[in-house]
Design a protein around this motif. Structure first.
Motif, PDB file in Angstrom:
ATOM      1  N   MET A   1       0.853  -1.204   0.000  1.00  0.00           N
ATOM      2  CA  MET A   1       0.000   0.000   0.000  1.00  0.00           C
ATOM      3  C   MET A   1       0.887   1.252   0.000  1.00  0.00           C
ATOM      4  N   ARG A   2       0.457   2.242  -0.747  1.00  0.00           N
ATOM      5  CA  ARG A   2       1.260   3.457  -0.866  1.00  0.00           C
ATOM      6  C   ARG A   2       1.223   4.247   0.433  1.00  0.00           C
ATOM      7  N   ASN A   3       2.384   4.723   0.847  1.00  0.00           N
ATOM      8  CA  ASN A   3       2.475   5.531   2.057  1.00  0.00           C
ATOM      9  C   ASN A   3       1.648   6.805   1.896  1.00  0.00           C
ATOM     10  N   ALA A   4       0.868   7.158   2.942  1.00  0.00           N
ATOM     11  CA  ALA A   4      -0.028   8.316   2.867  1.00  0.00           C
ATOM     12  C   ALA A   4       0.736   9.606   2.612  1.00  0.00           C
ATOM     13  N   ASP A   5       1.915   9.770   3.204  1.00  0.00           N
ATOM     14  CA  ASP A   5       2.708  10.983   2.989  1.00  0.00           C
ATOM     15  C   ASP A   5       3.183  11.080   1.543  1.00  0.00           C
ATOM     16  N   LEU A   6       3.560   9.955   0.957  1.00  0.00           N
ATOM     17  CA  LEU A   6       3.991   9.952  -0.437  1.00  0.00           C
ATOM     18  C   LEU A   6       2.836  10.305  -1.361  1.00  0.00           C
ATOM     19  N   THR A   7       1.663   9.807  -1.046  1.00  0.00           N
ATOM     20  CA  THR A   7       0.479  10.119  -1.854  1.00  0.00           C
ATOM     21  C   THR A   7       0.160  11.605  -1.779  1.00  0.00           C
ATOM     22  N   ARG A   8       0.207  12.141  -0.580  1.00  0.00           N
ATOM     23  CA  ARG A   8      -0.081  13.569  -0.401  1.00  0.00           C
ATOM     24  C   ARG A   8       0.912  14.426  -1.180  1.00  0.00           C
ATOM     25  N   GLN A   9       2.202  14.071  -1.104  1.00  0.00           N
ATOM     26  CA  GLN A   9       3.220  14.846  -1.810  1.00  0.00           C
ATOM     27  C   GLN A   9       3.063  14.712  -3.319  1.00  0.00           C
ATOM     28  N   ALA A  10       2.719  13.512  -3.779  1.00  0.00           N
ATOM     29  CA  ALA A  10       2.512  13.309  -5.215  1.00  0.00           C
ATOM     30  C   ALA A  10       1.360  14.172  -5.718  1.00  0.00           C
ATOM     31  N   LEU A  11       0.303  14.265  -4.945  1.00  0.00           N
ATOM     32  CA  LEU A  11      -0.834  15.102  -5.324  1.00  0.00           C
ATOM     33  C   LEU A  11      -0.431  16.577  -5.394  1.00  0.00           C
ATOM     34  N   LEU A  12       0.351  17.033  -4.432  1.00  0.00           N
ATOM     35  CA  LEU A  12       0.807  18.424  -4.436  1.00  0.00           C
ATOM     36  C   LEU A  12       1.696  18.713  -5.638  1.00  0.00           C
ATOM     37  N   ASP A  13       2.620  17.804  -5.924  1.00  0.00           N
ATOM     38  CA  ASP A  13       3.545  18.000  -7.048  1.00  0.00           C
ATOM     39  C   ASP A  13       2.803  18.048  -8.377  1.00  0.00           C
ATOM     40  N   HIS A  14       1.909  17.088  -8.590  1.00  0.00           N
ATOM     41  CA  HIS A  14       1.206  17.022  -9.869  1.00  0.00           C
ATOM     42  C   HIS A  14       0.116  18.084  -9.971  1.00  0.00           C
ATOM     43  N   ALA A  15      -0.427  18.481  -8.842  1.00  0.00           N
ATOM     44  CA  ALA A  15      -1.383  19.595  -8.866  1.00  0.00           C
ATOM     45  C   ALA A  15      -0.680  20.884  -9.269  1.00  0.00           C
ATOM     46  N   ALA A  16       0.520  21.103  -8.755  1.00  0.00           N
ATOM     47  CA  ALA A  16       1.289  22.292  -9.133  1.00  0.00           C
ATOM     48  C   ALA A  16       1.523  22.315 -10.642  1.00  0.00           C
ATOM     49  N   CYS A  17       1.843  21.169 -11.219  1.00  0.00           N
ATOM     50  CA  CYS A  17       2.048  21.087 -12.672  1.00  0.00           C
ATOM     51  C   CYS A  17       0.755  21.427 -13.410  1.00  0.00           C
ATOM     52  N   ALA A  18      -0.351  20.835 -12.979  1.00  0.00           N
ATOM     53  CA  ALA A  18      -1.629  21.055 -13.657  1.00  0.00           C
ATOM     54  C   ALA A  18      -2.098  22.501 -13.529  1.00  0.00           C
ATOM     55  N   PHE A  19      -1.957  23.085 -12.341  1.00  0.00           N
ATOM     56  CA  PHE A  19      -2.353  24.479 -12.148  1.00  0.00           C
ATOM     57  C   PHE A  19      -1.452  25.421 -12.951  1.00  0.00           C
ATOM     58  N   ALA A  20      -0.170  25.090 -13.055  1.00  0.00           N
ATOM     59  CA  ALA A  20       0.758  25.921 -13.825  1.00  0.00           C
ATOM     60  C   ALA A  20       0.425  25.874 -15.312  1.00  0.00           C
ATOM     61  N   GLU A  21       0.023  24.719 -15.797  1.00  0.00           N
ATOM     62  CA  GLU A  21      -0.268  24.556 -17.218  1.00  0.00           C
ATOM     63  C   GLU A  21      -1.613  25.164 -17.619  1.00  0.00           C
ATOM     64  N   ASN A  22      -2.609  25.060 -16.740  1.00  0.00           N
ATOM     65  CA  ASN A  22      -3.971  25.397 -17.138  1.00  0.00           C
ATOM     66  C   ASN A  22      -4.699  26.390 -16.248  1.00  0.00           C
ATOM     67  N   GLY A  23      -4.098  26.800 -15.137  1.00  0.00           N
ATOM     68  CA  GLY A  23      -4.824  27.622 -14.191  1.00  0.00           C
ATOM     69  C   GLY A  23      -5.761  26.774 -13.350  1.00  0.00           C
ATOM     70  N   PHE A  24      -6.331  27.362 -12.312  1.00  0.00           N
ATOM     71  CA  PHE A  24      -7.160  26.591 -11.388  1.00  0.00           C
ATOM     72  C   PHE A  24      -8.408  26.026 -12.054  1.00  0.00           C
ATOM     73  N   GLU A  25      -9.127  26.866 -12.775  1.00  0.00           N
ATOM     74  CA  GLU A  25     -10.419  26.449 -13.315  1.00  0.00           C
ATOM     75  C   GLU A  25     -10.292  25.289 -14.296  1.00  0.00           C
ATOM     76  N   ARG A  26      -9.288  25.314 -15.152  1.00  0.00           N
ATOM     77  CA  ARG A  26      -9.175  24.302 -16.213  1.00  0.00           C
ATOM     78  C   ARG A  26      -8.364  23.075 -15.788  1.00  0.00           C
ATOM     79  N   ALA A  27      -7.732  23.137 -14.635  1.00  0.00           N
ATOM     80  CA  ALA A  27      -6.980  21.975 -14.149  1.00  0.00           C
ATOM     81  C   ALA A  27      -7.968  20.936 -13.626  1.00  0.00           C
ATOM     82  N   ALA A  28      -7.965  19.750 -14.233  1.00  0.00           N
ATOM     83  CA  ALA A  28      -8.957  18.725 -13.897  1.00  0.00           C
ATOM     84  C   ALA A  28      -8.458  17.821 -12.780  1.00  0.00           C
ATOM     85  N   VAL A  29      -9.342  17.550 -11.834  1.00  0.00           N
ATOM     86  CA  VAL A  29      -9.032  16.620 -10.743  1.00  0.00           C
ATOM     87  C   VAL A  29      -8.636  15.263 -11.313  1.00  0.00           C
TER      88      VAL A  29
END
Length: 223
Positions: A1-29
């Protein structure tokens, strides 16, 4: 099972990429969780939703920019006012060359500052957070304006200075494509920093020779 801290950090890292590319509104969950290789429920579990995730990314962005800053209050006061402007511009432009998390954070802020209407999340965040970039810009601007400059004049000049690099940051990926076809390398980044810095200095110096504007703002403030 994936460590919860690693999952949280992965979400933050990839969210930063998505928000940078598309802005908040267009970045899809769905896209964020796909990149992080987790299910969509993970965002709700770790952050309570997309908005809370974005707020945390904003918090990390401002913390990273503060850490990477070439300026602090002592430096702004110690160097000449024109050098302070150059450093202020350079610290934003040169981050683009790295293609790292810092450059992504800058692009996220560029989406907000260039948007017709910033997101309510961003507006709420900056209303309660300490923003070093704005503080630095205001200190620099005050060195160019008369001692008795009205608050409105200071605020307008501060906003103007902080937005000088934003268009280049937001549209960075388009600069090398048609119709611009610019060669984006270290030389280009250095030249961009120098040119925008020089133009920003010229703009602020022009304010010192336009006392009628100061008079207008002072009169408007009293009205």
């Amino acid at each position: 099972m994936r460590n919860a801290d690693l999952t949280r950090q992965a979400l933050l890292d990839h969210a930063a990429c998505a928000f940078a590319e598309n802005g908040f509104e267009r970045a899809a969950v769905r896209e964020i969780t796909r990149r992080a290789e987790v299910n969509q429920a993970a965002i709700n579990y770790h952050f309570g939703g997309k908005e809370a995730l974005y707020r945390e990314v904003l918090r990390l962005a401002f913390a990273a920019l503060r850490e990477a800053s070439l300026l602090d209050e002592a430096t702004v006061d110690r160097v000449g006012r024109e050098e302070a402007v150059q450093l202020f511009i350079r610290q934003q432009v040169t981050a683009l060359e790295k293609h790292d998390q810092l450059s992504r954070y800058l692009r996220i802020l560029a989406w907000e500052t260039l948007a017709p209407t910033p997101t309510p999340i961003y507006l709420d965040f900056i209303a309660s957070a300490k923003l070093p970039m704005l503080d630095q810009a205001e200190k620099i601007v005050r060195r160019f304006l008369p001692a008795g400059a009205a608050r409105a004049e200071i605020t307008i000049a501060t906003i103007w200075l902080t937005h000088q690099v934003a268009p280049f940051i937001r549209h960075y990926d388009l600069l090398s494509k048609p119709p611009l076809n610019l060669t984006i390398d270290r030389h280009f980044i250095e030249q961009l920093a120098a040119d925008v810095g020089r133009m920003a200095v010229a703009g602020l110096n022009a304010r010192t020779t336009a006392p009628e504007a100061s008079s207008y703002y002072a009169e408007a403030q009293m009205a």
